[in-house]
Motif scaffolding. Structure first.
Motif, PDB file in Angstrom:
ATOM      1  N   TYR A 151       4.777  -4.275   5.291  1.00 65.04           N
ATOM      2  CA  TYR A 151       6.192  -4.591   5.127  1.00 65.04           C
ATOM      3  C   TYR A 151       6.934  -3.403   4.510  1.00 65.04           C
ATOM      4  CZ  TYR A 151       4.981  -5.517   0.217  1.00 65.04           C
ATOM      5  OH  TYR A 151       4.529  -5.403  -1.069  1.00 65.04           O
ATOM      6  N   VAL A 152       8.202  -3.312   4.873  1.00 69.45           N
ATOM      7  CA  VAL A 152       9.044  -2.230   4.376  1.00 69.45           C
ATOM      8  C   VAL A 152       9.837  -2.720   3.180  1.00 69.45           C
ATOM      9  CG1 VAL A 152      10.948  -0.667   4.920  1.00 69.45           C
ATOM     10  CG2 VAL A 152       9.230  -1.206   6.670  1.00 69.45           C
ATOM     11  N   GLU A 153       9.810  -1.935   2.106  1.00 68.07           N
ATOM     12  CA  GLU A 153      10.560  -2.262   0.894  1.00 68.07           C
ATOM     13  C   GLU A 153      11.058  -0.970   0.261  1.00 68.07           C
ATOM     14  OE1 GLU A 153       9.782  -5.646  -2.280  1.00 68.07           O
ATOM     15  OE2 GLU A 153       8.495  -3.926  -2.676  1.00 68.07           O
ATOM     16  N   ASP A 154      12.347  -0.930  -0.032  1.00 72.13           N
ATOM     17  CA  ASP A 154      12.970   0.257  -0.633  1.00 72.13           C
ATOM     18  C   ASP A 154      12.710   1.517   0.195  1.00 72.13           C
ATOM     19  OD1 ASP A 154      13.893  -1.280  -2.784  1.00 72.13           O
ATOM     20  OD2 ASP A 154      12.022  -0.990  -3.894  1.00 72.13           O
ATOM     21  N   GLY A 155      12.737   1.350   1.504  1.00 70.13           N
ATOM     22  CA  GLY A 155      12.590   2.496   2.392  1.00 70.13           C
ATOM     23  C   GLY A 155      11.171   3.007   2.555  1.00 70.13           C
ATOM     24  N   GLN A 156      10.187   2.300   1.992  1.00 69.73           N
ATOM     25  CA  GLN A 156       8.801   2.722   2.100  1.00 69.73           C
ATOM     26  C   GLN A 156       7.971   1.622   2.755  1.00 69.73           C
ATOM     27  OE1 GLN A 156       7.242   4.066  -1.637  1.00 69.73           O
ATOM     28  NE2 GLN A 156       8.909   5.478  -2.031  1.00 69.73           N
ATOM     29  N   LEU A 157       6.925   2.042   3.464  1.00 71.94           N
ATOM     30  CA  LEU A 157       6.046   1.084   4.134  1.00 71.94           C
ATOM     31  C   LEU A 157       4.854   0.759   3.242  1.00 71.94           C
ATOM     32  CD1 LEU A 157       5.177  -0.535   6.633  1.00 71.94           C
ATOM     33  CD2 LEU A 157       4.046   1.545   7.482  1.00 71.94           C
ATOM     34  N   ASN A 158       4.682  -0.527   2.978  1.00 79.80           N
ATOM     35  CA  ASN A 158       3.547  -1.007   2.185  1.00 79.80           C
ATOM     36  C   ASN A 158       2.507  -1.625   3.118  1.00 79.80           C
ATOM     37  OD1 ASN A 158       4.594  -0.831  -0.782  1.00 79.80           O
ATOM     38  ND2 ASN A 158       6.267  -1.713   0.395  1.00 79.80           N
ATOM     39  N   ILE A 159       1.268  -1.175   2.987  1.00 72.92           N
ATOM     40  CA  ILE A 159       0.155  -1.732   3.752  1.00 72.92           C
ATOM     41  C   ILE A 159      -0.770  -2.432   2.766  1.00 72.92           C
ATOM     42  CG2 ILE A 159      -1.765  -1.251   5.312  1.00 72.92           C
ATOM     43  CD1 ILE A 159      -0.315   1.311   6.140  1.00 72.92           C
ATOM     44  N   TYR A 166      -1.364   0.287  -0.077  1.00 74.10           N
ATOM     45  CA  TYR A 166      -0.972   1.675   0.133  1.00 74.10           C
ATOM     46  C   TYR A 166       0.528   1.733   0.424  1.00 74.10           C
ATOM     47  CZ  TYR A 166      -6.012   1.803   1.023  1.00 74.10           C
ATOM     48  OH  TYR A 166      -7.374   1.647   0.936  1.00 74.10           O
ATOM     49  N   THR A 167       1.182   2.739  -0.098  1.00 71.70           N
ATOM     50  CA  THR A 167       2.608   2.948   0.146  1.00 71.70           C
ATOM     51  C   THR A 167       2.794   4.320   0.774  1.00 71.70           C
ATOM     52  OG1 THR A 167       3.202   1.579  -1.762  1.00 71.70           O
ATOM     53  CG2 THR A 167       4.886   3.065  -0.900  1.00 71.70           C
ATOM     54  N   ILE A 168       3.420   4.330   1.948  1.00 68.22           N
ATOM     55  CA  ILE A 168       3.595   5.583   2.672  1.00 68.22           C
ATOM     56  C   ILE A 168       5.024   5.685   3.217  1.00 68.22           C
ATOM     57  CG2 ILE A 168       1.164   5.786   3.302  1.00 68.22           C
ATOM     58  CD1 ILE A 168       1.848   4.651   6.020  1.00 68.22           C
ATOM     59  N   ARG A 189      12.102  -7.969  11.021  1.00 67.30           N
ATOM     60  CA  ARG A 189      12.236  -6.577  11.451  1.00 67.30           C
ATOM     61  C   ARG A 189      11.556  -5.618  10.482  1.00 67.30           C
ATOM     62  NH1 ARG A 189      18.667  -5.299  10.360  1.00 67.30           N
ATOM     63  NH2 ARG A 189      18.656  -5.586   8.091  1.00 67.30           N
ATOM     64  N   SER A 190      11.257  -6.103   9.264  1.00 61.81           N
ATOM     65  CA  SER A 190      10.632  -5.234   8.265  1.00 61.81           C
ATOM     66  C   SER A 190       9.214  -5.660   7.891  1.00 61.81           C
ATOM     67  CB  SER A 190      11.489  -5.199   6.991  1.00 61.81           C
ATOM     68  OG  SER A 190      11.568  -6.490   6.411  1.00 61.81           O
ATOM     69  N   SER A 191       8.592  -6.590   8.631  1.00 58.86           N
ATOM     70  CA  SER A 191       7.246  -7.022   8.252  1.00 58.86           C
ATOM     71  C   SER A 191       6.411  -7.507   9.438  1.00 58.86           C
ATOM     72  CB  SER A 191       7.306  -8.113   7.177  1.00 58.86           C
ATOM     73  OG  SER A 191       8.103  -9.192   7.595  1.00 58.86           O
ATOM     74  N   ILE A 192       5.125  -7.221   9.351  1.00 59.28           N
ATOM     75  CA  ILE A 192       4.111  -7.646  10.316  1.00 59.28           C
ATOM     76  C   ILE A 192       2.962  -8.256   9.526  1.00 59.28           C
ATOM     77  CG2 ILE A 192       2.427  -6.878  12.033  1.00 59.28           C
ATOM     78  CD1 ILE A 192       4.339  -4.599  12.735  1.00 59.28           C
TER      79      ILE A 192
END
Length: 236
Positions: A151-159, A166-168, A189-192
């Motif tokens: 999921y995307v949070e604050d412009g970063q992708l969290n896995i 992991y945050t990338i 649109r911001s999460s899988i």
């Protein structure tokens, strides 16, 4: 592939066996009409897949699934039922799929494809698919099946995985192409999310849903994806 069809209605068993053999004539399909007969069959034969009704006569397919999951090498389970109200509970029991009566051949074929993809032949080693990510100067190799959500949070992708997070700085769309469709689905649109890690879902604000995943992760299913979400977990 050896399959056991469990249903207390002879017509339902016959229909499902017919559709399975129409899809793949090489399948070995047996049948059972009760919990006792099912457990006896599982002791005497090794099955790859069960198509399991939920409401058996005076018995529960959900309770039977709990017993089956305690086996050393349990078969995959697809719930095949007339009721759509047990879908979330079914996936909590690690169901491979959830299909509704009356049966449709295309829907049976989808469930069968999922089973063929997920079954690892006995005594055959199989390398689990992985993805690699780089954080600073370090590269991490992640088993795809261990991923719970992205999921995307604050412009970063969290896995989020079973063991780590992991945050990338990469777009979600870049990873969506790498994830197998039979395991993952987009809910916003911001999460899988990984469908195998769904624990429950409840109605949320503005006609949306909140889904609870492994590790108590909670994410919103947006209105744009509700129809697809319900379809994926077996609800109309």
């Amino acid at each position: 592939m050896r399959i056991l069809v469990v249903d207390d209605e002879p017509l339902a068993r016959n229909e499902l066996k017919y559709l399975l053999n129409e899809i793949d004539s090489t399948l070995l399909v047996d049948e059972a009409d009760s919990v006792e007969e099912t457990l006896t069959a599982l002791i005497s034969e090794t099955y790859d897949l069960l198509f399991l009704d939920i409401n058996l006569i005076n018995e529960s397919g959900l309770e039977l699934a709990q017993k089956i999951n305690k086996m050393k090498q349990p078969p995959k389970i697809v719930f095949a039922t007339a009721h759509d109200s047990y879908a979330v509970k079914a996936f909590e029991l690690n169901a491979l799929d959830y299909i509704l009566k009356p049966f449709e051949q295309k829907r049976i074929a989808v469930a069968l494809d999922k089973a063929k993809t997920s079954i690892v032949p006995v005594n055959q080693e199989q390398k689990l698919p992985t993805i690699s990510i780089q954080i600073d100067d370090k590269i991490y190799v992640i088993n795809i099946q261990d991923i719970i959500a992205l999921y995307v949070e604050d412009g970063q992708l969290n896995i989020v995985t079973i063991n780590a997070e992991y945050t990338i700085h990469e777009p979600l769309s870049a990873f969506e192409k790498k994830l197998p469709e039979h395991l993952f689905m987009r809910i916003h649109r911001s999460s899988i999310i990984n469908k195998q890690h769904i624990k429950s879902a409840e109605q949320w604000f503005n006609h949306t849903y909140q889904v609870k995943l492994t590790k108590d992760i909670k994410l919103q299913v947006s209105r744009s994806y509700i129809k697809q979400f319900k379809h994926e977990i077996g609800l109309k």
